[in-house]
Design an enzyme around this catalytic site. Structure first.
Site, PDB file in Angstrom:
ATOM      1  N   ARG A   1       0.988   3.063  -3.314  1.00  0.00           N
ATOM      2  CA  ARG A   1      -0.122   3.997  -3.553  1.00  0.00           C
ATOM      3  C   ARG A   1       0.117   5.319  -2.814  1.00  0.00           C
ATOM      4  O   ARG A   1      -0.116   6.393  -3.364  1.00  0.00           O
ATOM      5  CB  ARG A   1      -1.422   3.343  -3.096  1.00  0.00           C
ATOM      6  CG  ARG A   1      -2.662   4.236  -3.092  1.00  0.00           C
ATOM      7  CD  ARG A   1      -3.869   3.384  -2.748  1.00  0.00           C
ATOM      8  NE  ARG A   1      -4.994   4.157  -2.297  1.00  0.00           N
ATOM      9  CZ  ARG A   1      -5.927   4.701  -3.086  1.00  0.00           C
ATOM     10  NH1 ARG A   1      -5.803   4.588  -4.400  1.00  0.00           N
ATOM     11  NH2 ARG A   1      -6.944   5.362  -2.589  1.00  0.00           N
TER      12      ARG A   1
ATOM     13  N   HIS B   1       0.821  -1.216   0.000  1.00  0.00           N
ATOM     14  CA  HIS B   1       0.000   0.000   0.000  1.00  0.00           C
ATOM     15  C   HIS B   1       0.854   1.265   0.000  1.00  0.00           C
ATOM     16  O   HIS B   1       0.369   2.337  -0.377  1.00  0.00           O
ATOM     17  CB  HIS B   1      -0.933   0.003   1.209  1.00  0.00           C
ATOM     18  CG  HIS B   1      -2.113   0.903   1.052  1.00  0.00           C
ATOM     19  ND1 HIS B   1      -3.099   0.677   0.111  1.00  0.00           N
ATOM     20  CD2 HIS B   1      -2.486   2.035   1.698  1.00  0.00           C
ATOM     21  CE1 HIS B   1      -4.018   1.628   0.189  1.00  0.00           C
ATOM     22  NE2 HIS B   1      -3.668   2.466   1.150  1.00  0.00           N
TER      23      HIS B   1
ATOM     24  N   TYR C   1      -2.941  10.398   2.226  1.00  0.00           N
ATOM     25  CA  TYR C   1      -1.938   9.764   1.385  1.00  0.00           C
ATOM     26  C   TYR C   1      -0.914  10.739   0.829  1.00  0.00           C
ATOM     27  O   TYR C   1      -0.121  10.383  -0.023  1.00  0.00           O
ATOM     28  CB  TYR C   1      -2.637   9.026   0.230  1.00  0.00           C
ATOM     29  CG  TYR C   1      -3.531   7.930   0.731  1.00  0.00           C
ATOM     30  CD1 TYR C   1      -3.025   6.675   1.014  1.00  0.00           C
ATOM     31  CD2 TYR C   1      -4.880   8.163   0.968  1.00  0.00           C
ATOM     32  CE1 TYR C   1      -3.833   5.667   1.495  1.00  0.00           C
ATOM     33  CE2 TYR C   1      -5.697   7.150   1.457  1.00  0.00           C
ATOM     34  CZ  TYR C   1      -5.164   5.903   1.702  1.00  0.00           C
ATOM     35  OH  TYR C   1      -5.975   4.913   2.191  1.00  0.00           O
TER      36      TYR C   1
END
Length: 449
Positions: free
Chosen positions: A387, A384, A419
């Site tokens: 990403r 992850h 993010y």
């Protein structure tokens, strides 16, 4: 003694000399006090209390509040519209922390499922949550997952091991391949150190997850009239801060891809430069990839529960349905990958098992990625994080918050911001741009108002 009618409810004296009270609700349902009273005044007080609750809107059906939390929680879960993985997570958390008696720090256990809804108070929730925090912390403090590499290789890759090999002028082993006899002898001479264990964490994440689930269940119970108010009101309980994840540099991306199985090399690049979730990326087939336009159509995701493939479902949220464009150099990589590794047919998966053409599920991808990250000396990385790093690259390239929200399929701007990561180089660039104003202050236009 005959029944004495009142403006609200009625009372009567029983042959036992005790007093009984009862009343009717506006819909005609009659309720009798769960016990009798020593005096007429006590019966009157009970009726007055029920009347006051009705006028204030805090009255709760006494028969419904006798329902146990477990019965209500199971019914709540069965009627909720949830993604399969979310439903499985909720079921696991409820089984682990609510349907199982949890040892309480002061002694005894707390069994949330056995509590009646009418007894679900703030003190009861506080005692249960304290027990969960303590039990989760104790569980997390035990040894975590062990490194699956050879113990001698783990030792050789540690600071003491590297120092010992250097002192004996022994060539350190490569990340993969057979260990030399010299390295094995040095490891034996060092006492054959075992693979060190590591704690799994603090347990706080598990406690906040189950608290959030119980709070949602109680919120519905308030709407259904089983509770006067939500008892899950512990300050800051159920709140967790996401840990800052590491950034994967472009050099890391190339090294990771080079150490992945050949049929997964392009997946590493695509994960970064498209920002797709793993479940979305491994659901892509030929019909969803337009190489000429350089775009990916994201409208489904894998459903993998506890390592088993259960088909495809919609993306994580409505915002997950989107078209994502990828840079030209990734288009070229993807074109080569499809030519060499993807089977013919519009429904052929872009990234598939070489032997069957079937889907690649989480455990397979995780094992391959674990070897690749170990090979480049970045054992802390997760898939992850690719990403995460893609979102940072997009932000540095000038994407607005709204563009980031669309590209990464977030339903809210707040989710998209998780993010994004600041870097020292980016901050230095910002400082240099700000310094330009020192020589010539910016002209600020005052708007009359």
């Amino acid at each position: 003694m005959p029944t004495q009618n009142r403006s609200f409810g009625s009372i009567r004296r029983l042959p036992s000399k005790r007093w009984q009270a009862r009343y009717s609700t506006p819909d005609g349902t009659r309720y009798t006090a769960p016990h009798t009273f020593d005096t007429k005044r006590d019966a009157n007080d009970w009726l007055a209390d029920a009347r006051t609750k009705m006028l204030r809107g805090s009255w709760v059906d006494p028969t419904a509040s006798a329902t146990t939390f477990g019965t209500y929680a199971d019914d709540w879960l069965s009627t909720r519209t949830l993604a399969p993985r979310t439903r499985d997570l909720y079921r696991y958390q409820l089984d682990r922390w609510a349907d199982t008696p949890v040892p309480a720090p002061g002694g005894g256990t707390v069994h949330l499922y056995a509590l009646e809804m009418g007894h679900l108070t703030l003190p009861a929730i506080r005692r249960w949550y304290g027990a969960v925090l303590a039990a989760a912390a104790a569980s997390a403090s035990t040894a975590g997952p062990r490194d699956r590499r050879n113990p001698a290789r783990v030792w050789a890759d540690s600071d003491p091991g590297r120092a010992a090999l250097a002192a004996e002028q022994i060539t350190p082993p490569r990340p993969t391949g057979r260990l030399s006899p010299a390295v094995l002898d040095a490891w034996t001479a060092a006492g054959s150190p075992p693979i060190p264990t590591r704690p799994r964490g603090t347990g706080h994440r598990q406690a906040t997850q189950i608290y959030g689930i119980v709070r949602a269940i109680c919120a519905t119970a308030v709407d259904d009239g089983l509770l006067n108010a939500n008892p899950c009101r512990i300050p800051r309980a159920g709140i967790t801060r996401a840990a800052e994840r590491p950034i994967v540099t472009t050099a890391d991306v190339h090294e990771l891809a080079a150490n992945m199985p050949e049929h997964l090399c392009a997946a590493v690049h695509l994960a970064v430069w498209s920002g797709l979730r793993a479940s979305e990326l491994f659901a892509l087939d030929r019909s969803r990839v337009d190489l000429d336009a350089g775009s990916l159509r994201v409208d489904r995701s894998q459903i993998v529960i506890r390592g088993k493939f259960h088909g495809y479902g919609p993306p994580k949220s409505d915002a997950g349905n989107r078209v994502v464009h990828i840079p030209p150099h990734v288009v070229a990589m993807l074109r080569d990958h499809i030519r060499d590794h993807t089977r013919p047919g519009r429904s052929a998966l872009i990234f598939a098992r070489p032997d069957t053409g079937g889907p690649i599920v989480d455990p397979v991808r995780t094992r391959a990625f674990a070897k690749a990250r170990a090979a480049i000396g970045r054992p802390e990385l997760r898939w992850h994080d690719l990403r995460h790093s893609g979102a940072t690259l997009a932000a540095h390239a000038g994407a607005t918050p709204r563009e980031l929200q669309h590209r990464f399929g977030h339903s809210t701007a707040a989710a998209a911001s998780i993010y994004q990561h600041a870097t020292a180089q980016r901050d230095r660039e910002l400082a240099h741009r700000m310094a330009g104003y020192a020589a010539e202050p910016p002209q600020l236009r005052v708007v009359a108002g």
